[in-house]
Design a protein around this motif. Structure first.
Motif, PDB file in Angstrom:
ATOM      1  N   SER A 176       0.838  -1.214   0.000  1.00 49.75           N
ATOM      2  CA  SER A 176       0.000   0.000   0.000  1.00 49.75           C
ATOM      3  C   SER A 176       0.861   1.246   0.000  1.00 49.75           C
ATOM      4  N   LEU A 177       1.932   1.228   0.786  1.00 50.66           N
ATOM      5  CA  LEU A 177       2.834   2.378   0.798  1.00 50.66           C
ATOM      6  C   LEU A 177       3.448   2.609  -0.569  1.00 50.66           C
ATOM      7  N   ARG A 178       3.840   1.530  -1.211  1.00 56.80           N
ATOM      8  CA  ARG A 178       4.432   1.663  -2.541  1.00 56.80           C
ATOM      9  C   ARG A 178       3.382   2.116  -3.546  1.00 56.80           C
ATOM     10  N   SER A 179       2.170   1.594  -3.396  1.00 56.56           N
ATOM     11  CA  SER A 179       1.103   2.000  -4.310  1.00 56.56           C
ATOM     12  C   SER A 179       0.715   3.465  -4.079  1.00 56.56           C
ATOM     13  N   PHE A 180       0.667   3.931  -2.816  1.00 60.45           N
ATOM     14  CA  PHE A 180       0.301   5.311  -2.505  1.00 60.45           C
ATOM     15  C   PHE A 180       1.354   6.292  -3.026  1.00 60.45           C
TER      16      PHE A 180
ATOM     17  N   ALA B 192      -1.697   4.544 -16.792  1.00 57.19           N
ATOM     18  CA  ALA B 192      -3.043   4.006 -16.593  1.00 57.19           C
ATOM     19  C   ALA B 192      -3.052   3.145 -15.337  1.00 57.19           C
ATOM     20  N   VAL B 193      -3.873   3.513 -14.372  1.00 56.02           N
ATOM     21  CA  VAL B 193      -3.898   2.820 -13.083  1.00 56.02           C
ATOM     22  C   VAL B 193      -5.343   2.513 -12.708  1.00 56.02           C
TER      23      VAL B 193
ATOM     24  N   ILE C 246     -12.408  13.411 -13.272  1.00 58.49           N
ATOM     25  CA  ILE C 246     -11.189  13.534 -14.086  1.00 58.49           C
ATOM     26  C   ILE C 246     -11.400  12.761 -15.371  1.00 58.49           C
ATOM     27  N   PRO C 247     -10.754  13.208 -16.453  1.00 57.95           N
ATOM     28  CA  PRO C 247     -10.896  12.499 -17.731  1.00 57.95           C
ATOM     29  C   PRO C 247     -10.250  11.113 -17.675  1.00 57.95           C
ATOM     30  N   ILE C 248     -10.792  10.225 -18.435  1.00 60.35           N
ATOM     31  CA  ILE C 248     -10.239   8.860 -18.470  1.00 60.35           C
ATOM     32  C   ILE C 248      -8.903   8.848 -19.173  1.00 60.35           C
ATOM     33  N   HIS C 249      -8.804   9.657 -20.230  1.00 60.25           N
ATOM     34  CA  HIS C 249      -7.569   9.702 -21.027  1.00 60.25           C
ATOM     35  C   HIS C 249      -6.968  11.097 -20.950  1.00 60.25           C
ATOM     36  N   GLN C 250      -5.683  11.106 -20.652  1.00 58.21           N
ATOM     37  CA  GLN C 250      -4.933  12.360 -20.626  1.00 58.21           C
ATOM     38  C   GLN C 250      -4.145  12.450 -21.918  1.00 58.21           C
ATOM     39  N   SER C 251      -4.704  13.178 -22.931  1.00 61.39           N
ATOM     40  CA  SER C 251      -4.023  13.268 -24.222  1.00 61.39           C
ATOM     41  C   SER C 251      -2.792  14.146 -24.104  1.00 61.39           C
TER      42      SER C 251
ATOM     43  N   TYR D  26     -18.206   0.866  -5.362  1.00 61.65           N
ATOM     44  CA  TYR D  26     -17.356   1.020  -6.534  1.00 61.65           C
ATOM     45  C   TYR D  26     -18.100   0.646  -7.801  1.00 61.65           C
ATOM     46  N   GLY D  27     -17.940   1.491  -8.798  1.00 60.84           N
ATOM     47  CA  GLY D  27     -18.459   1.159 -10.107  1.00 60.84           C
ATOM     48  C   GLY D  27     -17.421   0.408 -10.912  1.00 60.84           C
ATOM     49  N   ASN D  28     -17.777   0.082 -12.132  1.00 60.99           N
ATOM     50  CA  ASN D  28     -16.867  -0.644 -13.020  1.00 60.99           C
ATOM     51  C   ASN D  28     -16.038   0.371 -13.779  1.00 60.99           C
ATOM     52  N   LEU D  29     -14.865   0.719 -13.208  1.00 64.67           N
ATOM     53  CA  LEU D  29     -14.029   1.755 -13.800  1.00 64.67           C
ATOM     54  C   LEU D  29     -12.946   1.132 -14.681  1.00 64.67           C
ATOM     55  N   PRO D  30     -12.674   1.781 -15.801  1.00 62.83           N
ATOM     56  CA  PRO D  30     -11.516   1.343 -16.599  1.00 62.83           C
ATOM     57  C   PRO D  30     -10.234   1.875 -15.960  1.00 62.83           C
ATOM     58  N   LEU D  31      -9.115   1.508 -16.527  1.00 61.38           N
ATOM     59  CA  LEU D  31      -7.843   2.069 -16.078  1.00 61.38           C
ATOM     60  C   LEU D  31      -7.802   3.538 -16.472  1.00 61.38           C
ATOM     61  N   ILE D  32      -7.361   4.376 -15.550  1.00 60.14           N
ATOM     62  CA  ILE D  32      -7.392   5.831 -15.740  1.00 60.14           C
ATOM     63  C   ILE D  32      -5.975   6.344 -15.923  1.00 60.14           C
ATOM     64  N   GLU D  33      -5.761   7.148 -16.980  1.00 68.70           N
ATOM     65  CA  GLU D  33      -4.469   7.788 -17.180  1.00 68.70           C
ATOM     66  C   GLU D  33      -4.373   8.989 -16.258  1.00 68.70           C
ATOM     67  N   CYS D  34      -3.440   8.974 -15.326  1.00 62.14           N
ATOM     68  CA  CYS D  34      -3.366  10.058 -14.344  1.00 62.14           C
ATOM     69  C   CYS D  34      -2.030  10.055 -13.647  1.00 62.14           C
ATOM     70  N   TYR D  35      -1.847  11.085 -12.820  1.00 64.87           N
ATOM     71  CA  TYR D  35      -0.724  11.143 -11.891  1.00 64.87           C
ATOM     72  C   TYR D  35      -1.198  10.443 -10.625  1.00 64.87           C
ATOM     73  N   ALA D  36      -0.928   9.165 -10.534  1.00 69.80           N
ATOM     74  CA  ALA D  36      -1.525   8.343  -9.482  1.00 69.80           C
ATOM     75  C   ALA D  36      -1.138   8.811  -8.091  1.00 69.80           C
ATOM     76  N   GLY D  37       0.161   9.133  -7.893  1.00 73.94           N
ATOM     77  CA  GLY D  37       0.604   9.549  -6.572  1.00 73.94           C
ATOM     78  C   GLY D  37      -0.095  10.829  -6.120  1.00 73.94           C
ATOM     79  N   GLN D  38      -0.259  11.771  -7.068  1.00 73.87           N
ATOM     80  CA  GLN D  38      -0.904  13.040  -6.691  1.00 73.87           C
ATOM     81  C   GLN D  38      -2.397  12.844  -6.444  1.00 73.87           C
ATOM     82  N   LEU D  39      -3.019  11.958  -7.200  1.00 74.63           N
ATOM     83  CA  LEU D  39      -4.434  11.683  -6.954  1.00 74.63           C
ATOM     84  C   LEU D  39      -4.618  11.024  -5.593  1.00 74.63           C
ATOM     85  N   ASN D  40      -3.689  10.149  -5.229  1.00 72.45           N
ATOM     86  CA  ASN D  40      -3.760   9.527  -3.904  1.00 72.45           C
ATOM     87  C   ASN D  40      -3.646  10.580  -2.808  1.00 72.45           C
TER      88      ASN D  40
END
Length: 985
Positions: free
Chosen positions: A793-797, A807-808, A968-973, A840-854
């Motif tokens: 969890s620490l590594r994932s956060f 995509a996470v 947040i958008p699913i895809h970050q172009s 939780y809904g059925n979410l696809p993988l999201i392109e994002c800054y995962a650490g900052q979203l956490n």
């Protein structure tokens, strides 16, 4: 058309108390505004109709029947009455519609601004002539009842009127209303009783010949002479109009009442007026039948003494009632005469002198002239005075009526009444010219120059000529002398708005104001009339007349005198001729009345007295010439001084304007500098704020980066030994299991062991070890698995070992955040555990800054936990059990926007609207000092909106919890990321 007028220095005009109080003034020089027209149609009509109570009507009727017999007087009264009624219809209608008096109506009906001044003098003459006649009638009654000498009676009858007229139409309304029933009763009752008790009196009147050469029969010449006297009453229309202008505005609701009041109190007055003239003729014949001499039978007091004698038997009662009736009648009419005269003189002198001392001044002036006429014996020369006056009055009214009913419908004159000086020519040849020509011809005919018939019918000549000439002159001039310049002021202003005069600074209605280019602002009609400095610069009203005058001057004098000397001579000639004619008229009247027709003066000395009058006249002419020349020179000096003062004012004004321009330029420059300083200050302040935010963001990012590296390092360091321990636990378990099986085998195979082994087994509790050691190893395996999950969890956060955008699975990030915050969610002594509900809904993988979203999830969840803990301090356990602590996390896909939405909701205390407005502001916090920096949510919005192009919103209500929504958008172009990175840089 309008030349550019030079600016004149504006000076505020302060009126004296009389002029400023419109209760006293009754808007004497202007139209009656809506705010002043507060009386009902009935009250205005009653006041106007009360003005015809004058007994001069009976006196005229009595004089006509005595001099011209029944047939001539009767037909003259009826035909003239019909003409006056028809002439009164358009005059009273326009006056009531536009709420203006007879002078203002005349201005706009073809006479011009100065041209109507002459008609004001005609109208003023009517008021003081009839005031003198009425007061003389009243003085005759006072002489009979109180034995008061006529000279004293004239003074008393004049003075008692002044205080009654002092407060204008306001008091006159009440006076007419209170006295009307008594007056009507006393006026009608004698006729009823006479016809009842003396039925032969009517037949006596029908066959009365009087002094008529034709007897009771009709004679055209005598009819014309009688009509000439009766025509003088046409000016009474002006007095009716003075009251009708106070009628309320005509509407669909009051239309019938309005028209009834206009017709009854306007032209309708002549119906009662004719009846009173005929009644006076009837009572005069009755008085003569009862023995009254022909010379005094025309006095109304004698008429009504004969009438009331048929009601009362006591002579004293008859005399008292007759005197009372005369007093009431004369007070009712003379308040109207005095009031109307004060208005007429105000209009006349305000235009000549450009000064307005107040209506009350001219009230006293008008009464003083009437008193002088009474002392000169105006009643004895009734027919001559009224006959001469009627030729002028009928020409005036005929020209006005022709303009209203012919010129306006044909479009030869404007359809409306324009009465303001600013828009009128000084002289309009249409009305003024028609009146001058018609009255001149009529007066020449009246003195007998054109024969007997022309003399008898001189007022008909005046009426016909004026009525015909008005449209002819309007057609020839094409109506160009009606309006000097177009009134654009009314087109650019609201008709119902009040406009402040730039001179007197009082508020007036639009119809009472004009725009003055000389003073560059709106100006009321009174200030415009009284201004003597502008010289009508706003219009070219006198250019044609001046050019014509200069042309005539050059032809006559041919350059023998300087233009200035010639102008002096022209002014001197005009003023001197006017004064000489006036003195001649006064001396002639005195000679005619006091000498020629006086039985006390012997005929032998008439010639001597005439010579004395001529010598006196010559001496007065010398004095008048000197005074006139002094007046011309004084006026010229005043004009020169005024011109010089205007030049000085112009220079001063120019200097002031230049200084104002410099001051305005300096103010503009100062203002621009202030704006620049404010802009620079705002830019620096914004830059400083941005810098502080960026610095705080960098510090926070650095903290998070360092924390992430630290967490990742610790997790890495813990991961290796934990993995080693976790991996060897399997082998240790196998080894221990084998050893335990070996021990059990030994115990089975060798049940009898030595005492030392038995003692050692009991000491180490071999049976317990055999039972608990597998459990111990199993617990150690669970512990290492828990440690491995926390490390994961620490590594994932922190996501320190992954790329910036990847995509996470957002659910994994939320779960890792909850794992880290697990100790905050557990039950404590002061509160039970906080339940986390995952939807939780059925979410696809999201392109994002995962650490900052956490980090965003962490901040929002920590705030929710803090809010719940703060709320629990004030809640009881029973309340908490009924409404347990909950945090709901709901995720879904917004397919219409290609976005995912994360909703984090708590059932904490909620927030007020004021707090929500500042929630995402930089360094705003609701936590105590030391527990919050106010940066968390500000940074969260920056991460969501700035880094990901998403949305972070909050919805909360006090007592109902808080709900944060992350979208947040699913895809970050690449394009979006480039724009975001550019905005961040």
């Amino acid at each position: 058309m309008t030349k550019t007028a030079k600016r004149i220095v504006k000076e505020r005009r302060d009126y004296n108390a009389w002029v400023a109080t419109e209760t006293l003034e009754d808007y004497s020089l202007r139209y009656a505004p809506k705010s002043f027209r507060k009386w009902s149609e009935f009250l205005v009509a009653n006041t106007a109709i009360g003005g015809i109570s004058f007994l001069a009507l009976e006196a005229i009727g009595g004089s006509l029947v005595i001099n011209y017999g029944f047939a001539n007087s009767c037909w003259a009264i009826l035909i003239v009455g019909a003409i006056i009624f028809l002439a009164g219809l358009p005059i009273t209608y326009y006056a009531a519609k536009y709420n203006i008096d007879i002078d203002l109506l005349t201005r706009g009906a073809g006479f011009g601004y100065i041209g109507s001044t002459i008609t004001s003098l005609i109208y003023a003459s009517f008021t003081f002539i009839f005031f003198a006649l009425e007061a003389a009638i009243m003085a005759q009654a006072l002489k009979l009842y109180f034995h008061l000498p006529l000279s004293i009676g004239y003074l008393v009858c004049s003075l008692i009127i002044i205080p009654l007229v002092f407060y204008g139409v306001t008091l006159i309304n009440k006076l007419q209303l209170w006295t009307q029933p008594i007056w009507l009763l006393l006026m009608v009752s004698p006729y009823i009783f006479v016809l009842y008790k003396e039925p032969n009196a009517l037949n006596n009147w029908l066959h009365f010949a009087g002094n008529s050469p034709s007897g009771a029969a009709f004679d055209p010449l005598l009819f014309g002479a009688a009509a000439t006297v009766s025509f003088s009453l046409i000016a009474q229309l002006g007095e009716q109009v003075d009251y009708l202008r106070f009628l309320p505005t005509v509407t669909q609701e009051n239309r019938v009442k309005w028209w009834f009041a206009v017709i009854l109190a306007g032209p309708g007055w002549i119906i009662l007026g004719c009846a009173k003239q005929l009644g006076g003729a009837f009572l005069a014949t009755l008085a003569i039948k009862n023995g009254v001499d022909f010379s005094i039978a025309k006095e109304p007091i004698q008429m009504y003494l004969a009438g009331f004698a048929n009601i009362f038997s006591d002579p004293a009662t008859v005399l008292f009632v007759a005197t009372l009736f005369v007093i009431i009648s004369q007070i009712k009419i003379n308040v109207t005469n005095a009031y109307a005269g004060s208005l007429a003189w105000s209009n006349f002198f305000s235009r000549l002198t450009h000064s307005h001392p107040g209506r009350v001044v001219w009230l006293i002036f008008n009464v003083a002239i009437a008193l002088l006429l009474m002392e000169l014996g105006v009643f004895e020369t009734l027919e001559i005075i009224l006959g001469l006056y009627s030729n002028i009055a009928i020409a005036w009214v005929g020209a006005v009526v022709a303009d209203l009913i012919i010129n306006k419908p044909l479009g030869l004159s404007p359809s409306y009444i324009e009465f303001k000086r600013a828009y009128l020519y000084n002289f309009n040849p249409v009305g003024f010219g028609a009146m001058a020509i018609a009255s001149g011809l009529a007066i020449v005919a009246f003195i007998g120059a054109f024969g007997n018939y022309a003399q008898a019918y001189s007022p008909f000549i005046a009426l016909g000529v004026a009525f015909v000439l008005s449209p002819i002159i309007a057609f020839i001039t094409k109506g160009k002398y009606y309006i000097a310049r177009e009134n654009l002021h009314c087109q650019t202003s609201d008709i119902n708005s009040l406009i402040t005069c730039c001179i007197c600074e009082q508020e007036y209605e639009l119809a009472d104001t004009a725009f003055c280019p000389v003073y560059d602002g709106p100006i009321c009609s009174l200030c415009c009339s009284l201004d003597a400095h502008c010289h009508d610069s706003c219009k070219t009203s006198d250019s044609t007349i001046k050019n014509l005058t200069n042309s005539i001057y050059q032809r006559i004098l041919n350059g023998k005198l300087s233009p200035q000397s010639g102008l002096r001579l022209i002014k001197f000639g005009g003023i001197f001729s006017l004064n000489a004619g006036l003195i001649a008229a006064i001396l002639g009247l005195v000679y005619y009345q006091g000498v020629l027709h006086s039985p006390e003066v012997p005929a032998t000395i008439h010639y001597l007295i005439l010579k004395i009058f001529l010598v006196l006249y010559a001496a007065l002419l010398v004095v008048t010439g000197i005074a006139t020349w002094w007046l011309v020179l004084s006026e010229e000096s005043r004009e020169l001084a005024e011109e010089e003062l205007d030049k000085q004012n112009q220079l001063l004004q120019q200097e002031i304007a230049e200084r104002q321009q410099v001051e305005a330029a300096l103010q503009k420059l100062t203002h621009e500098l202030e704006i620049r300083v404010e802009q620079r200050t705002a830019e620096l302040s914004q830059a400083l704020t941005s810098l502080q935010q960026a610095q705080t963001q960098l510090v926070q990012n650095e903290k998070m980066s360092s924390l992430g590296q630290l967490v990742a390092g610790i997790a890495h360091e813990i991961n290796n030994p934990i993995n080693f321990i976790h991996g060897n636990l399997e082998h240790a378990s196998e080894y221990v299991t084998g050893l335990l099986e070996l021990v059990e085998t030994y115990e089975t195979e060798i049940p009898n062991v030595s005492a030392n082994i038995q003692e050692l087994s009991e000491e180490i509790e071999l049976e317990f070890i055999q039972e608990d050691l597998p459990k111990l190893l199993s617990s150690m395996r669970v512990g290492t698995e828990r440690i491995r999950a926390i490390v994961l969890s620490l590594r994932s956060f922190s996501r320190i070992d992954e790329a910036d955008v990847k995509a996470v699975d957002l659910h994994e990030g939320i779960d890792s955040t909850l794992m880290i915050l697990g100790h905050r969610l557990k039950a404590k002594s002061e509160r039970p555990a906080i339940q986390v509900i995952k939807e939780y809904g059925n979410l696809p993988l999201i392109e994002c800054y995962a650490g900052q979203l956490n980090q965003v999830f962490m901040n929002i969840l920590v705030n929710a936990i803090d809010a719940i803990e703060e709320q629990n301090i004030q809640r009881s356990f029973a309340d908490i059990r009924a409404n347990p602590n909950q945090i709901t996390i709901r995720t879904s896909v917004l397919e219409t926007e290609d976005f995912v939405e994360i909703l984090i909701q708590d059932n904490g205390p909620g927030m007020s609207a004021e707090v929500q407005e500042k929630l995402f502001d930089y360094q705003f916090t609701t936590k105590p000092i030391g527990k919050g920096t106010g940066l968390g949510l500000s940074i969260c919005r920056q991460i969501v909106a700035g880094k990901h192009g998403g949305r972070l919103t909050c919805k909360s209500e006090l007592g109902k919890g808080t709900e944060f929504t992350i979208a947040i958008p699913i895809h970050q172009s690449a394009k979006i990321l480039a724009a975001v990175n550019q905005s961040n840089s």
